[in-house]
Design an enzyme around this catalytic site. Structure first.
Site, PDB file in Angstrom:
ATOM      1  N   CYS A 274      10.517 -14.243  -1.858  1.00  0.00           N
ATOM      2  CA  CYS A 274      10.922 -13.109  -2.707  1.00  0.00           C
ATOM      3  C   CYS A 274      12.166 -13.465  -3.523  1.00  0.00           C
ATOM      4  O   CYS A 274      12.279 -13.081  -4.694  1.00  0.00           O
ATOM      5  CB  CYS A 274      11.223 -11.882  -1.850  1.00  0.00           C
TER       6      CYS A 274
HETATM    7  C1  BEZ Z   1       9.112 -14.469   1.844  1.00  0.00           C
HETATM    8  O1  BEZ Z   1       9.492 -13.821   0.883  1.00  0.00           O
HETATM    9  O2  BEZ Z   1       9.377 -15.647   1.956  1.00  0.00           O
HETATM   10  C2  BEZ Z   1       8.262 -13.818   2.907  1.00  0.00           C
HETATM   11  C3  BEZ Z   1       8.372 -12.462   3.148  1.00  0.00           C
HETATM   12  C4  BEZ Z   1       7.607 -11.898   4.169  1.00  0.00           C
HETATM   13  C5  BEZ Z   1       6.727 -12.692   4.886  1.00  0.00           C
HETATM   14  C6  BEZ Z   1       6.592 -14.037   4.589  1.00  0.00           C
HETATM   15  C7  BEZ Z   1       7.377 -14.610   3.605  1.00  0.00           C
END
Ligand code: BEZ
EC number: 1.11.1.24
Length: 219
Positions: free
Chosen positions: A46
C-alpha cells in the site's frame, strides 16, 4: 445484493477524509474521478501504491481526473502514514484526499471489501479495488486485486485514456493499445456511416471469415 459495478451510480456518501468531510458527488464535481482502496495503513504494498498514485497525479490532472483513496484506518493514522509514503517515493506529494473508514460502512457500500483479509481483531479489510467514475457519477471501469498484488499505474492511466477516447468517438481500443495508436471502429457503426464519421479513412483487415468487422482508424 450484487455489489457496485460498471454502469452503477456511486452512492453519494458522506466521507471523512484527510482533506475534511464531504459528499462523494461534491468531490467528483461532474468530472472523472478514480476511487481506489487499500487494505491498511503502514503496510508495504500500500505504501508503494499510494506513492505511485501521487507521482502520477500530474498526469491524471492533465486528463481532468481526480484521485480519492480509501483505507479503513482513521484520519490521524492516514496523516502519519502519508509521511512514510512521501519519504519512500521522493518528490511525490500525496495531494489527494484519503477516506477514513474505521467502521467499514463505506467500503462495503462501494464493493471494496476483501473477503479473505481480516485485521488482527477479525475486522474486514478493503481489497485493492479501483473504480474509474465518469462525469455522470457512474462507474465506467473497475479493477479488483487482492492485497498481495500491487497495481500497475501505467495500466490505470491507459484505462483512463481508453475510457476518455471511447466516450468521445464511436470507437474501441484494442489489446495493449496505448494513447496515439490506431483504434477500432465500433461494430455498431455500418461501413457507410463509418465513411462519414471518420473522413480521415479507415483500414479494414482481411480475415479468413471474409467478415469486415476489424476496422482501424486514427482519432
Ligand atoms: C501490503 O500492503 O503490503 C499488504 C496489506 C495487507 C495484506 C498483505 C499485504
Amino acid at each position: 445484493m450484487p455489489g457496485l459495478t460498471i454502469g452503477d451510480t456511486v452512492p453519494n456518501l458522506e466521507v471523512e477524509t484527510t482533506h475534511g468531510t464531504f459528499k462523494l458527488h461534491d468531490y467528483f464535481n461532474n468530472g472523472w474521478t478514480i476511487i481506489f482502496s487499500h487494505p491498511s495503513d503502514f503496510t508495504p504494498v500500500c505504501t508503494t501504491e499510494l506513492g505511485k498514485m501521487a507521482a502520477y497525479l500530474p498526469e491524471f490532472e492533465k486528463r481532468g481526473v481526480k484521485l480519492l483513496g480509501f483505507s479503513c484506518d482513521d484520519v490521524q493514522s492516514h496523516k502519519e502514514w502519508i509521511k512514510d509514503v512521501e519519504a519512500y517515493t521522493p518528490g511525490c506529494k500525496v495531494a489527494y484526499p484519503i477516506v477514513a473508514d474505521p467502521k467499514r460502512g463505506i467500503i462495503k457500500q462501494l464493493n471494496m471489501v476483501d473477503p479473505n483479509e481480516k485485521d488482527s481483531s477479525g475486522n474486514e479489510l478493503p481489497s485493492r479495488a479501483l473504480h474509474i467514475v465518469g462525469s455522470d457519477n457512474k462507474i465506467k471501469l473497475s479493477i479488483l486485486y487482492p492485497a498481495t498484488t500491487g497495481r500497475n499505474m501505467d495500466e490505470v492511466m491507459r484505462a483512463v485514456d481508453s475510457l476518455q477516447k471511447t466516450s468521445q468517438y464511436k470507437v474501441a481500443t484494442p489489446a495493449n493499445w496505448k494513447q496515439g495508436e490506431p483504434v477500432v471502429i465500433s461494430p455498431s457503426v455500418p461501413n457507410e456511416e463509418a465513411k462519414k464519421m471518420f473522413p480521415q479513412g479507415f483500414e479494414t483487415k482481411n480475415l479468413p471469415s471474409g467478415k469486415d468487422y476489424l476496422r482501424f482508424t486514427n482519432v
